[in-house]
Design an enzyme around this catalytic site. Structure first.
Site, mmCIF file in Angstrom:
data_model
loop_
_atom_site.group_PDB
_atom_site.id
_atom_site.type_symbol
_atom_site.label_atom_id
_atom_site.label_comp_id
_atom_site.label_asym_id
_atom_site.label_seq_id
_atom_site.Cartn_x
_atom_site.Cartn_y
_atom_site.Cartn_z
ATOM 1 N N ASP A 145 0.822 -1.244 0.040
ATOM 2 C CA ASP A 145 0.187 -0.073 -0.087
ATOM 3 C C ASP A 145 0.826 1.321 -0.094
ATOM 4 O OD1 ASP A 145 -2.586 1.183 0.356
ATOM 5 O OD2 ASP A 145 -1.796 1.969 2.306
ATOM 6 N N GLU B 252 1.770 0.383 -5.037
ATOM 7 C CA GLU B 252 1.214 1.396 -5.400
ATOM 8 C C GLU B 252 2.477 2.581 -5.487
ATOM 9 O OE1 GLU B 252 -3.367 2.149 -4.287
ATOM 10 O OE2 GLU B 252 -1.830 2.016 -2.626
#
Length: 710
Positions: free
Chosen positions: A409, A438
């Protein structure tokens, strides 16, 4: 004890630099000299700079001798005033990192038959104690710990302390703090205390899984443990729990598979679960009353309790999570764990901040915590012991829980070196571990060249990144609900879509490559974030009927599955998942977030179609080429009228791929020969009974077409 009557303040900001702040209300902020005192010895400090800041006079002083972190010091001004020397910005210096880096693999608790060993890294503490509590007892026992080299505090208790609850008491800057062990592997309800457990009792044999030669062979299916089974018609007994997600052979009201059996039948290879390390946002005593995606990390090495049948039993969550992973493996599928190492839930109350205040988090140029994550804190992964914690944690999940991959994340908050170390550790422990993240560039005080972003993908060649350009050019912007991408008929995105479909590696001369190799690109149009594809279509096409929305949705999903790179599906995407227009459902109720298994029945024809497209991808290697060179050599773009995209694949089998995103029929030319239609507007399957000959053919509106030469 807290020193509450400090007339002035002193901080160790570098190994030999002390900053002293005298309020103007205290002797007008003036002192011509300062002494440092410890063990009844006093030494003068050299004042090297003096300046006024607001209502204080700031003195920067130099130490003549090395500072000893295992002592307490007083600073004395010329008026005889005294204050304690507090640990300041020194903890964020390279010298501090070098002095206190500890490379041991024994932090936390090590349980033996008649012996329990505790180790904590707390270099700025002047005292550390451990607080022990027998389970189900109010009695507590305090045990002093001993300072060792490299900032380590340890103690050996010559008893088997299994099931004991424990916490650390740490004295820093004359203030006692109570903290849960950052390395805790088991916790009490809501993560309030660590628990000593014997993980050997929970071990399972490592399964033998089908080989994955390249990351592009993976098909990732993202789901949330609670969403997956909480629906009333899921056919699952233990709804919303680890054990519910682990149930095999479950069926819906139509008698067809749900849950794990459904995902296996669909044809995916990896299940990516949203975070299941211990998180805040759901009261584990009453888990049905609240909902959360899980991006509020509390304890990184302990499973979340709200998914267990008994959160009060520290073993339940461990055993039941392992059961889930084991059942996934029994079907030949793999587990990707969504990990949130970029921030903590609340910095001030986190174990990191209590154990070594100020060390684990980034600060901006005026000394305040940075907030690139948008949640109040950024983990300082570039510091050695933070990096070590992340790598240690990844190793733990790999070995103890047999995890097969990780989704990072907000990976762009982390640094390149940390992610490279993670990759190296995964390769050492488990070949074939997939790492995706990400790689967004966020406003955190880390040099641009050090951020683990898409722009720096060349420095992390074997870590894949979510391709936001793919998402936005195929679907339309996630941040502009009404923006339509190529798959929704917007021909202005045609060239960007052409580049995305061919791996984002610079297939066309006019395109700039996003990635060096296709296995770095995670291709998607929908995930847990933002609106679902169906909800976006409802907004973009308010006057259309569902039949047209279904065509656009099917086209976008099929493009994901037949593009070069790693395909990623959001659970329920294949049956038009809706969250009723909620674009940020991180704590919305089950009614919004649940996977609606009746919807799978309603749209079974589309499920069948997507299953067919998945079979096509898995059967024909041309849809999952390993390298950019292979793509450039074996894919030839065909000349088609805008907005049609056409490709000829010439490696092994000869195939054609045509994409018509317009609302009108389109005519294209195909090479001579007999061609089996594997996919068109109506069906997608390997064993096609429909054939075409070379020459002109008609593409139906909003359709994907795959042809195989006989």
């Amino acid at each position: 004890m807290i020193a509450t009557n400090r007339n002035f303040f002193a901080y160790l900001d570098e190994m030999k630099i002390i900053t002293i702040l005298l309020p103007l209300s205290y002797h007008h902020g003036l002192s011509s000299s300062f002494l440092i005192s410890s063990d009844f010895q006093e030494h003068p400090l050299k004042i090297i700079e003096k300046l006024q800041i607001d209502n204080k006079m700031k003195y920067i002083c130099e130490l003549s001798k090395d500072y000893s972190f295992d002592k307490q010091y007083l600073i004395i001004d010329e008026h005889g005033g005294k204050t304690d020397l507090q640990i300041g910005a020194v903890i964020r210096t390279e010298a501090f990192d070098e002095k206190f880096y500890y490379d041991g693999n024994d932090l936390g608790v090590t349980l033996h038959a008649r012996q329990t060993i505790f180790k904590l890294w707390a270099p700025t503490a002047t005292q550390v104690k451990i607080k022990l509590r027998p389970a189900n007892s109010s009695f507590s026992e305090i045990v002093k710990m001993k300072r060792e080299d490299r900032g380590i505090w340890s103690v050996t208790v010559n008893r088997d302390l299994e099931f004991y609850h424990y916490s650390f008491l740490i004295l820093v800057n004359q203030e006692w703090r109570e903290a849960v062990d950052p390395y805790a592997k088991a916790v009490t309800v809501n993560g309030e205390l660590g628990v000593i457990v014997s993980l050997e009792k929970t071990r399972r044999p490592r399964p033998s899984l089908p080989s994955i030669e390249s990351a592009v062979d993976a098909i990732v299916y993202e789901t949330h443990i609670r969403d997956l089974t909480i629906h009333s018609k899921s056919g699952v007994k233990n709804k919303g729990l680890y054990l519910g997600a682990a149930e095999l052979n479950t069926k819906g009201i139509d008698g067809e598979p749900t849950g794990l059996a459904y995902m296996k039948d669909l044809g995916i290879t990896h299940i990516e679960f949203l975070p299941f390390h211990d998180f805040a946002g759901v009261d584990e005593r009453r888990p049905s009353n609240e909902y959360n995606w899980g991006y509020n990390p509390l304890h990184f090495n302990a499973p979340e309790g709200s998914y267990s049948t008994n959160p009060a039993n520290p073993y339940s969550r461990i055993i039941e999570l392992k059961e889930l992973i084991d059942q996934v493996h029994s079907l030949g599928l793999r587990v990707i764990m969504d990990v949130v190492y970029n921030h903590v839930y609340i910095r001030e109350t986190s174990s990191f901040e209590k154990v070594v205040p100020g060390y684990y988090f980034r600060h901006n140029d005026i000394g305040l915590p940075s907030n690139g994550t948008g949640v109040g804190n950024d983990i300082a992964s570039e510091r050695k012991m933070v990096r070590k914690f992340i790598v240690d944690s990844i190793s733990f999940w790999l070995e103890e829980y047999q995890i097969d991959g990780f989704r990072f994340d907000l990976m762009g908050i982390l640094d390149v070196e940390t992610m490279s170390e993670v990759r190296k550790e995964c390769d050492r422990l488990s070949k074939g571990t997939i790492i995706i993240g990400e790689g967004w560039s966020l406003n955190t005080p880390l040099p641009v060249e050090q951020k683990a972003t898409i722009a720096n993908q060349a420095k992390m060649p074997n870590i894949a990144q979510f391709n936001d350009r793919f998402r936005d050019c195929i679907k339309g912007s996630s941040f502009n609900l009404f923006d339509k991408g190529y798959a929704l008929g917007n021909e202005h995105y045609l060239e960007a879509a052409n580049e995305a479909i061919t791996g984002s590696v610079g297939f066309t001369k006019q395109a700039s490559a996003v990635f060096h190799e296709p296995f770095q690109s995670v291709n998607y149009v929908e995930c847990h974030d933002n609106h679902t594809m169906w909800d976006k279509l409802l907004a973009c096409l308010p006057d259309a009927d569902d039949s047209l929305r279904i065509k656009y949705h099917r086209l976008a999903t099929s493009i994901v599955l037949l593009s070069q790179g790693i395909p990623f599906l959001h659970s329920g995407q294949e049956f038009f998942r809706t969250k009723k227009g909620d674009g940020n459902s991180y704590r919305s109720p089950d009614e919004t977030n649940q996977l609606d298994w009746e919807r799978k029945i309603l749209y079974k024809e589309n499920v069948k179609y997507i299953k067919g497209v998945l079979q096509i991808r898995k059967t024909f290697p041309c849809f999952r080429m390993r390298t950019a060179a292979e793509i450039r050599t074996n894919i030839r773009q065909l000349r088609c009228e805008v907005p049609v995209l056409g490709y000829l694949f010439t490696s092994e089998d000869e195939l054609l791929l045509f994409i018509n995103s317009s609302s009108k029929k389109q005519t294209v030319l195909i090479p001579d020969g007999d061609w089996a239609v594997l996919a068109d507007h109506n069906q997608a399957e390997i064993s096609s009974k429909k054939f075409l000959s070379g020459g002109q053919i008609i593409l139906e509106p909003v359709s994907i077409n795959v042809l195989l030469k006989k």
